[in-house]
Scaffold this active site. Structure first.
Site, short mmCIF file in Angstrom:
data_model
loop_
_atom_site.label_atom_id
_atom_site.label_comp_id
_atom_site.label_asym_id
_atom_site.label_seq_id
_atom_site.Cartn_x
_atom_site.Cartn_y
_atom_site.Cartn_z
N ASN A 10 0.81 -1.22 0.00
CA ASN A 10 0.00 0.00 0.00
C ASN A 10 0.85 1.27 0.00
O ASN A 10 0.41 2.30 -0.53
CB ASN A 10 -0.93 -0.03 1.22
CG ASN A 10 -1.49 1.34 1.54
OD1 ASN A 10 -2.38 1.83 0.86
ND2 ASN A 10 -0.94 1.99 2.56
N LYS A 51 1.80 3.70 -11.56
CA LYS A 51 0.65 2.84 -11.23
C LYS A 51 0.28 1.93 -12.40
O LYS A 51 -0.12 0.78 -12.20
CB LYS A 51 -0.53 3.69 -10.78
CG LYS A 51 -0.29 4.45 -9.48
CD LYS A 51 -0.03 3.53 -8.29
CE LYS A 51 -0.01 4.29 -6.97
NZ LYS A 51 0.21 3.42 -5.81
N TYR A 106 3.35 9.62 -11.47
CA TYR A 106 2.47 8.78 -10.64
C TYR A 106 1.65 7.82 -11.51
O TYR A 106 1.59 6.61 -11.24
CB TYR A 106 1.56 9.70 -9.82
CG TYR A 106 0.59 8.98 -8.93
CD1 TYR A 106 1.00 8.46 -7.71
CD2 TYR A 106 -0.75 8.84 -9.29
CE1 TYR A 106 0.11 7.80 -6.88
CE2 TYR A 106 -1.65 8.18 -8.47
CZ TYR A 106 -1.22 7.67 -7.26
OH TYR A 106 -2.11 7.01 -6.44
N1 LIG Z 1 -5.72 8.73 -1.36
C1 LIG Z 1 -6.27 8.41 -2.52
O1 LIG Z 1 -7.31 8.97 -2.92
C2 LIG Z 1 -5.65 7.33 -3.36
C3 LIG Z 1 -6.26 6.97 -4.56
C4 LIG Z 1 -5.71 5.96 -5.33
C5 LIG Z 1 -4.58 5.28 -4.90
N2 LIG Z 1 -4.00 5.65 -3.73
C6 LIG Z 1 -2.80 4.88 -3.31
O2 LIG Z 1 -3.06 4.34 -2.02
C7 LIG Z 1 -1.84 4.21 -1.30
C8 LIG Z 1 -1.98 4.90 0.06
O3 LIG Z 1 -2.31 6.26 -0.15
P1 LIG Z 1 -2.75 7.23 1.03
O4 LIG Z 1 -3.64 8.25 0.43
O5 LIG Z 1 -3.21 6.46 2.20
O6 LIG Z 1 -1.34 7.95 1.33
P2 LIG Z 1 -0.71 8.44 2.72
O7 LIG Z 1 -1.76 8.75 3.71
O8 LIG Z 1 0.27 9.49 2.33
O9 LIG Z 1 0.08 7.15 3.23
C9 LIG Z 1 1.18 6.65 2.52
C10 LIG Z 1 1.96 5.70 3.39
O10 LIG Z 1 3.07 5.20 2.62
C11 LIG Z 1 4.26 5.38 3.39
N3 LIG Z 1 5.43 5.56 2.53
C12 LIG Z 1 5.62 6.46 1.53
N4 LIG Z 1 6.84 6.32 0.99
C13 LIG Z 1 7.45 5.30 1.66
C14 LIG Z 1 8.72 4.66 1.57
N5 LIG Z 1 9.65 5.04 0.67
N6 LIG Z 1 9.02 3.65 2.42
C15 LIG Z 1 8.12 3.27 3.34
N7 LIG Z 1 6.88 3.82 3.48
C16 LIG Z 1 6.56 4.83 2.64
C17 LIG Z 1 3.99 6.63 4.22
O11 LIG Z 1 4.90 6.70 5.29
P3 LIG Z 1 5.34 8.12 5.92
O12 LIG Z 1 4.09 8.69 6.54
O13 LIG Z 1 6.41 7.79 6.87
O14 LIG Z 1 5.81 8.96 4.75
C18 LIG Z 1 2.54 6.38 4.65
O15 LIG Z 1 2.50 5.47 5.72
C19 LIG Z 1 -0.75 4.81 -2.18
O16 LIG Z 1 -0.09 3.78 -2.89
C20 LIG Z 1 -1.53 5.69 -3.13
O17 LIG Z 1 -0.87 5.90 -4.35
C21 LIG Z 1 -4.48 6.66 -2.96
#
Ligand SMILES: NC(=O)c1ccc[n+]([C@@H]2O[C@H](COP(=O)([O-])OP(=O)(O)OC[C@H]3O[C@@H](n4cnc5c(N)ncnc54)[C@H](OP(=O)(O)O)[C@@H]3O)[C@@H](O)[C@H]2O)c1
Length: 225
Positions: free
Chosen positions: A68, A133, A129
């Site tokens: 994730n 994906k 991005y």
């Molecule tokens: N939010 C949306 O609407 C949405 C839609 C489609 C897909 N997604 C996908 O869903 C996933 C989660 O998104 P989210 O919105 O929940 O994002 P988020 O709240 O920013 O959470 C991302 C998580 O990934 C961790 N992370 C980032 N880079 C990392 C690295 N190099 N090594 C280890 N951990 C890392 C972050 O850790 P830190 O906090 O320590 O940085 C955080 O725990 C992502 O893959 C995103 O692309 C999100």
């Protein structure tokens, strides 16, 4: 209700919005969840092997992984540097590749990557991005081919826009556009994504591999012309 009692699941990025919802839904299904919370627990660009080995060590087994963790920076393509491009690809594509290899060595039965509808429907400012994906979806299909004979299924879940605290205040026009476009009339929740992940990790999905499960309230079904 799906029962995953006794199964051990690693969720990466479980300190974030969607990861927390995924972890919660696995716990509701009875699974033992090992939460990789984010950078403080290990940068997956450099420590995938260690993160997976540590997760295996917690309960002495590992049944499923949800890749994730990811980043979503916005940068117009004409100004994007190679470093910005590379950083997104390293986190969103290369890290899940490395986690998948490590997890397969521990003989997990299910690996699910969190991709995005932007893997098929690009957004402005998200060229790196969207490309990461799209490639992640293809990685899962390729991995399904090679790992299937070993009993390991690999799939993706592609979320649409997911609600997070404050999003309506920070981005009201985006939320309004989404709600108008979505046949189901709302943003997704982290738990909507968690439910899809639980299903894919369960016996109910035992003949599903190499699949991209779109969870977007129907937005990508709407014609845009
Ligand atoms: N939010 C949306 O609407 C949405 C839609 C489609 C897909 N997604 C996908 O869903 C996933 C989660 O998104 P989210 O919105 O929940 O994002 P988020 O709240 O920013 O959470 C991302 C998580 O990934 C961790 N992370 C980032 N880079 C990392 C690295 N190099 N090594 C280890 N951990 C890392 C972050 O850790 P830190 O906090 O320590 O940085 C955080 O725990 C992502 O893959 C995103 O692309 C999100």
């Amino acid at each position: 209700m799906i029962d995953l009692s006794g199964r051990v699941v690693l969720v990466t990025g479980a300190g974030g919005t969607i990861g927390a919802g995924i972890a919660a839904r696995f716990e509701a299904a009875g699974a033992l969840v090992v939460r990789h919370r984010g950078l403080a627990d290990g940068d997956l660009r450099t420590s995938a092997d260690r993160v997976v080995s540590n997760a295996f060590g917690v309960h002495g087994r590992l049944d499923a992984v949800v890749n994730n963790a990811g980043v979503q920076p916005v940068e117009p393509l004409p100004d994007m540097t190679t470093g910005q491009w590379q950083s997104v690809v390293d986190t969103n594509l290369t890290a899940p590749f490395a986690v998948t290899q490590a997890a397969a060595r521990h003989q997990v039965s299910s690996i699910t990557h969190i991709a995005s509808i932007e893997g098929t429907h690009p957004a402005v400012g998200h060229a790196h991005y969207s490309a990461s994906k799209a490639a992640l979806i293809m990685h899962a299909r390729a991995a399904a081919l090679e790992y299937g004979p070993r009993g390991i299924r690999v799939n993706t879940v592609s979320p649409g826009l997911i609600a997070r605290p404050g999003i309506s205040e920070q981005w009201p026009e985006g939320v309004a556009r989404w709600e108008a476009a979505a046949p189901l009339g709302r943003l997704g929740t982290p738990e909507d994504i968690g439910n899809a992940c639980v299903f894919l990790a369960s016996e109910l999905a035992s003949w599903i591999t190499g699949h991209d499960l779109v969870v977007d309230g129907g937005v990508t079904s709407r014609p845009t012309w």
